[in-house]
Design a protein around this motif. Structure first.
Motif, PDB file in Angstrom:
ATOM      1  N   PRO A   1      12.703  -7.933   4.700  1.00  0.00           N
ATOM      2  CA  PRO A   1      12.978  -8.958   3.496  1.00  0.00           C
ATOM      3  C   PRO A   1      12.267 -10.171   3.384  1.00  0.00           C
ATOM      4  O   PRO A   1      12.011 -10.532   2.165  1.00  0.00           O
ATOM      5  CB  PRO A   1      14.531  -9.199   3.718  1.00  0.00           C
ATOM      6  N   LEU A   2      11.845 -10.737   4.555  1.00  0.00           N
ATOM      7  CA  LEU A   2      11.055 -11.618   4.389  1.00  0.00           C
ATOM      8  C   LEU A   2       9.560 -11.347   3.786  1.00  0.00           C
ATOM      9  O   LEU A   2       8.959 -12.127   3.102  1.00  0.00           O
ATOM     10  CB  LEU A   2      10.978 -12.434   5.807  1.00  0.00           C
ATOM     11  N   VAL A   3       9.055 -10.104   4.354  1.00  0.00           N
ATOM     12  CA  VAL A   3       7.878  -9.651   3.694  1.00  0.00           C
ATOM     13  C   VAL A   3       8.122  -9.612   2.092  1.00  0.00           C
ATOM     14  O   VAL A   3       7.094  -9.805   1.733  1.00  0.00           O
ATOM     15  CB  VAL A   3       7.341  -8.265   4.459  1.00  0.00           C
ATOM     16  N   GLY A   4       8.884  -8.982   1.843  1.00  0.00           N
ATOM     17  CA  GLY A   4       9.404  -8.900   0.394  1.00  0.00           C
ATOM     18  C   GLY A   4       9.405 -10.246  -0.177  1.00  0.00           C
ATOM     19  O   GLY A   4       8.836 -10.559  -1.426  1.00  0.00           O
ATOM     20  N   THR A   5       9.814 -11.344   0.273  1.00  0.00           N
ATOM     21  CA  THR A   5      10.130 -12.762  -0.322  1.00  0.00           C
ATOM     22  C   THR A   5       8.732 -13.324  -0.274  1.00  0.00           C
ATOM     23  O   THR A   5       8.457 -13.921  -1.391  1.00  0.00           O
ATOM     24  CB  THR A   5      11.121 -13.622   0.608  1.00  0.00           C
ATOM     25  N   LEU A   6       7.962 -13.175   0.590  1.00  0.00           N
ATOM     26  CA  LEU A   6       6.443 -13.693   0.492  1.00  0.00           C
ATOM     27  C   LEU A   6       5.831 -13.044  -0.416  1.00  0.00           C
ATOM     28  O   LEU A   6       5.024 -13.575  -1.205  1.00  0.00           O
ATOM     29  CB  LEU A   6       5.888 -13.299   1.817  1.00  0.00           C
ATOM     30  N   LEU A   7       5.831 -11.817  -0.481  1.00  0.00           N
ATOM     31  CA  LEU A   7       5.187 -10.916  -1.836  1.00  0.00           C
ATOM     32  C   LEU A   7       5.464 -11.452  -3.231  1.00  0.00           C
ATOM     33  O   LEU A   7       4.794 -11.507  -4.075  1.00  0.00           O
ATOM     34  CB  LEU A   7       5.345  -9.622  -1.578  1.00  0.00           C
ATOM     35  N   LEU A   8       7.069 -11.479  -3.305  1.00  0.00           N
ATOM     36  CA  LEU A   8       7.280 -11.914  -4.529  1.00  0.00           C
ATOM     37  C   LEU A   8       7.032 -13.212  -4.996  1.00  0.00           C
ATOM     38  O   LEU A   8       6.708 -13.555  -6.105  1.00  0.00           O
ATOM     39  CB  LEU A   8       8.938 -11.330  -4.609  1.00  0.00           C
ATOM     40  N   GLN A   9       7.178 -14.236  -3.924  1.00  0.00           N
ATOM     41  CA  GLN A   9       7.240 -15.482  -4.205  1.00  0.00           C
ATOM     42  C   GLN A   9       5.447 -15.773  -4.347  1.00  0.00           C
ATOM     43  O   GLN A   9       5.125 -16.428  -5.485  1.00  0.00           O
ATOM     44  CB  GLN A   9       7.502 -16.629  -3.268  1.00  0.00           C
ATOM     45  N   THR A  10       4.585 -15.112  -3.900  1.00  0.00           N
ATOM     46  CA  THR A  10       3.193 -15.071  -4.057  1.00  0.00           C
ATOM     47  C   THR A  10       2.913 -14.712  -5.354  1.00  0.00           C
ATOM     48  O   THR A  10       1.987 -15.341  -6.211  1.00  0.00           O
ATOM     49  CB  THR A  10       2.455 -14.376  -2.936  1.00  0.00           C
TER      50      THR A  10
ATOM     51  N   THR B   1       5.035  -3.995 -12.913  1.00  0.00           N
ATOM     52  CA  THR B   1       4.303  -2.696 -12.633  1.00  0.00           C
ATOM     53  C   THR B   1       4.012  -2.725 -11.099  1.00  0.00           C
ATOM     54  O   THR B   1       4.080  -1.643 -10.502  1.00  0.00           O
ATOM     55  CB  THR B   1       2.966  -3.179 -13.158  1.00  0.00           C
ATOM     56  N   VAL B   2       3.904  -4.114 -10.428  1.00  0.00           N
ATOM     57  CA  VAL B   2       3.909  -4.019  -9.018  1.00  0.00           C
ATOM     58  C   VAL B   2       5.182  -3.473  -8.383  1.00  0.00           C
ATOM     59  O   VAL B   2       5.064  -2.514  -7.504  1.00  0.00           O
ATOM     60  CB  VAL B   2       3.675  -5.458  -8.239  1.00  0.00           C
TER      61      VAL B   2
ATOM     62  N   ILE C   1       5.341   0.099  -5.703  1.00  0.00           N
ATOM     63  CA  ILE C   1       5.591   0.189  -4.629  1.00  0.00           C
ATOM     64  C   ILE C   1       6.889   0.972  -4.678  1.00  0.00           C
ATOM     65  O   ILE C   1       7.031   1.925  -3.489  1.00  0.00           O
ATOM     66  CB  ILE C   1       6.004  -1.237  -4.155  1.00  0.00           C
ATOM     67  N   VAL C   2       8.026   0.922  -5.386  1.00  0.00           N
ATOM     68  CA  VAL C   2       9.192   1.791  -5.240  1.00  0.00           C
ATOM     69  C   VAL C   2       8.987   3.259  -5.677  1.00  0.00           C
ATOM     70  O   VAL C   2       9.349   4.196  -4.766  1.00  0.00           O
ATOM     71  CB  VAL C   2      10.181   1.204  -6.339  1.00  0.00           C
ATOM     72  N   LEU C   3       8.142   3.417  -6.792  1.00  0.00           N
ATOM     73  CA  LEU C   3       8.028   4.886  -6.921  1.00  0.00           C
ATOM     74  C   LEU C   3       6.983   5.685  -6.085  1.00  0.00           C
ATOM     75  O   LEU C   3       6.691   6.713  -5.788  1.00  0.00           O
ATOM     76  CB  LEU C   3       7.532   5.097  -8.486  1.00  0.00           C
ATOM     77  N   GLY C   4       5.678   4.544  -5.712  1.00  0.00           N
ATOM     78  CA  GLY C   4       4.538   5.077  -5.085  1.00  0.00           C
ATOM     79  C   GLY C   4       4.737   5.505  -3.307  1.00  0.00           C
ATOM     80  O   GLY C   4       4.607   6.464  -3.051  1.00  0.00           O
ATOM     81  N   LEU C   5       5.617   4.154  -2.772  1.00  0.00           N
ATOM     82  CA  LEU C   5       5.675   4.085  -1.541  1.00  0.00           C
ATOM     83  C   LEU C   5       7.209   4.830  -1.265  1.00  0.00           C
ATOM     84  O   LEU C   5       7.190   5.188  -0.105  1.00  0.00           O
ATOM     85  CB  LEU C   5       5.466   2.930  -0.905  1.00  0.00           C
ATOM     86  N   ARG C   6       8.104   4.591  -2.177  1.00  0.00           N
ATOM     87  CA  ARG C   6       9.394   4.893  -1.991  1.00  0.00           C
ATOM     88  C   ARG C   6      10.060   4.229  -0.825  1.00  0.00           C
ATOM     89  O   ARG C   6      11.105   4.847  -0.386  1.00  0.00           O
ATOM     90  CB  ARG C   6       9.565   6.607  -1.713  1.00  0.00           C
ATOM     91  N   ARG C   7       9.530   3.269  -0.366  1.00  0.00           N
ATOM     92  CA  ARG C   7      10.292   2.269   0.572  1.00  0.00           C
ATOM     93  C   ARG C   7       9.441   1.196   0.558  1.00  0.00           C
ATOM     94  O   ARG C   7       8.435   0.760   0.118  1.00  0.00           O
ATOM     95  CB  ARG C   7      10.179   3.061   2.028  1.00  0.00           C
ATOM     96  N   GLY C   8      10.022   0.078   1.244  1.00  0.00           N
ATOM     97  CA  GLY C   8       9.263  -1.278   1.534  1.00  0.00           C
ATOM     98  C   GLY C   8       7.908  -1.111   2.197  1.00  0.00           C
ATOM     99  O   GLY C   8       7.633  -0.624   2.909  1.00  0.00           O
ATOM    100  N   LEU C   9       7.337  -2.456   2.260  1.00  0.00           N
ATOM    101  CA  LEU C   9       5.988  -2.462   2.621  1.00  0.00           C
ATOM    102  C   LEU C   9       6.101  -2.489   4.299  1.00  0.00           C
ATOM    103  O   LEU C   9       5.409  -1.802   4.961  1.00  0.00           O
ATOM    104  CB  LEU C   9       4.999  -3.718   2.394  1.00  0.00           C
ATOM    105  N   ALA C  10       7.072  -3.078   4.681  1.00  0.00           N
ATOM    106  CA  ALA C  10       7.185  -3.505   6.070  1.00  0.00           C
ATOM    107  C   ALA C  10       7.743  -2.022   6.620  1.00  0.00           C
ATOM    108  O   ALA C  10       7.424  -1.497   7.899  1.00  0.00           O
ATOM    109  CB  ALA C  10       8.524  -4.323   6.444  1.00  0.00           C
ATOM    110  N   ASP C  11       8.380  -1.194   6.137  1.00  0.00           N
ATOM    111  CA  ASP C  11       9.053   0.049   6.397  1.00  0.00           C
ATOM    112  C   ASP C  11       7.573   1.099   6.428  1.00  0.00           C
ATOM    113  O   ASP C  11       7.665   1.787   7.399  1.00  0.00           O
ATOM    114  CB  ASP C  11      10.012   0.797   5.399  1.00  0.00           C
ATOM    115  N   VAL C  12       6.653   0.975   5.492  1.00  0.00           N
ATOM    116  CA  VAL C  12       5.636   1.922   5.432  1.00  0.00           C
ATOM    117  C   VAL C  12       4.720   1.512   6.762  1.00  0.00           C
ATOM    118  O   VAL C  12       4.193   2.439   7.450  1.00  0.00           O
ATOM    119  CB  VAL C  12       4.809   1.640   4.346  1.00  0.00           C
TER     120      VAL C  12
END
Length: 352
Positions: free
Chosen positions: A273-282, A300-301, A305-316
């Motif tokens: 979730p901290l990775v997601g926080t950093l991405l969203l705040q940026t 769009t972003v 991520i949700v439809l293309g990767l189907r999981r969070g960036l840290a999970d990928v």
């Protein structure tokens, strides 16, 4: 279990590792403003601390326990308002205000959670949203106490703490960084404790957990209250920084942002979730600078991520690293010269 090894002893290496990582992270956070002294970076990181705690605490419900809350920002706002109102009286110190705000939020969460955790799935999600909108309505309508739509006006005093002047921007940043790291470490210990693993069992199979004698309702209520307390710390950090509290802290969109942060970062990794926080705040910071259509860009972003990767960036990233390690862990391929040792030792340790 070998003699001399107790369960507590087995957990010490993990705790020592977590403390070492936390100290390293804290040192990095404290060093960043020295390397890049621009005030904008400190401001950005304090926002990251506040919303990072909101996202991490929500993931204790979503990722650890399987409870999807749509109203978690209610406790973020409760912590901010209780802290702000207490500090405006001029009769309490900051540590007392922090403890009172966290304790008051936990009490509110205990009452609300006692109702919510008895419901399942979508019913739980919507009743948490209903309680959040109730708290938002109280904030907006109780003008004499909260300031209504204008927020908590008059500023929040910052008296010295242990000789530290929090009116100095660098000192305030350092204090926020320490509190942030301590809260992350506390959440880590909860997630790795027997209590945390019991919550995982409840998430995966609540019926089996109940059959094994686990009080499922009490466990859910316990993590609900703890997560609310951690969210309140994020709220009071933000209130102390902006010297006020506003109804937007309790609006449903704030809870939505926390869910987006979890979706962007992922739930498999503890710090996802901290990775997601950093991405969203940026994205929020830069997109609003360069275009007025920030909602379209952010949407769009998130869709990509949700439809293309189907999981969070840290999970990928975690899955990619696991896939790279798998062939090495498997060892030599069957049939190779190294697969079958030759000599008397070849049969040692085998079961025929």
């Amino acid at each position: 279990m070998r003699p001399g090894l107790s369960p507590a002893g087995l957990r010490r290496p993990g705790l020592a590792r977590d403390v070492a990582i936390a100290l390293t992270g804290l040192a990095l956070l404290l060093a960043l403003p020295m390397a890049f002294p621009a005030p904008a970076l400190r401001d950005f990181l304090i926002y990251f601390f506040a919303y990072g705690l909101l996202a991490m605490s929500l993931n204790l419900l979503v990722g650890l326990t399987g409870l999807v809350s749509f109203g978690h920002a209610a406790y973020f706002a409760t912590g901010a308002y209780v802290f702000g109102l207490l500090m405006q009286t001029g009769r309490v110190s900051i540590p007392v205000g922090v403890l009172a705000a966290v304790g008051g939020t936990a009490l509110v969460a205990l009452v609300i959670g006692a109702i919510c955790v008895r419901l399942k799935e979508i019913y739980f999600s919507f009743i948490t949203l209903a309680f959040q909108m109730f708290i938002h309505s109280v904030i907006v309508t109780w003008v004499s106490l909260t300031g209504g739509d204008q927020g908590l006006r008059g500023g929040i005093p910052r008296p010295p703490v242990l000789g530290l002047d929090l009116n100095d921007a660098r000192t305030l940043y350092g204090a926020c960084a320490v509190v942030f790291v301590l809260c992350i470490l506390a959440m880590r210990q909860v997630s790795q404790s027997p209590f945390g693993y019991t919550l995982r069992m409840i998430r995966d199979n609540p019926a089996r957990a109940n059959f094994l004698g686990v009080d499922v309702t009490a466990m859910k209520l316990g993590i609900f209250v703890f997560a609310a307390a951690m969210a309140s710390v994020g709220g009071l950090i933000l209130a102390l920084f902006v010297s006020g509290a506003y109804p937007e802290f309790a609006f449903w969109t704030t809870s939505g942002e926390a869910i987006f942060m979890i979706m962007l970062g992922g739930i498999k990794i503890f710090l996802g979730p901290l990775v997601g926080t950093l991405l969203l705040q940026t994205l929020n910071h830069f997109v609003t600078i360069y275009t007025e259509h920030h909602g379209l860009v952010l949407g769009t972003v998130i869709l990509v991520i949700v439809l293309g990767l189907r999981r969070g960036l840290a999970d990928v990233l975690f899955d990619w690293l696991q896939a790279r390690r798998a062939p090495r862990a498997a060892g030599p391929a069957p049939g190779s010269l190294e697969a079958e040792p030759i000599g008397d030792g070849a049969l040692k340790g085998r079961t025929v």
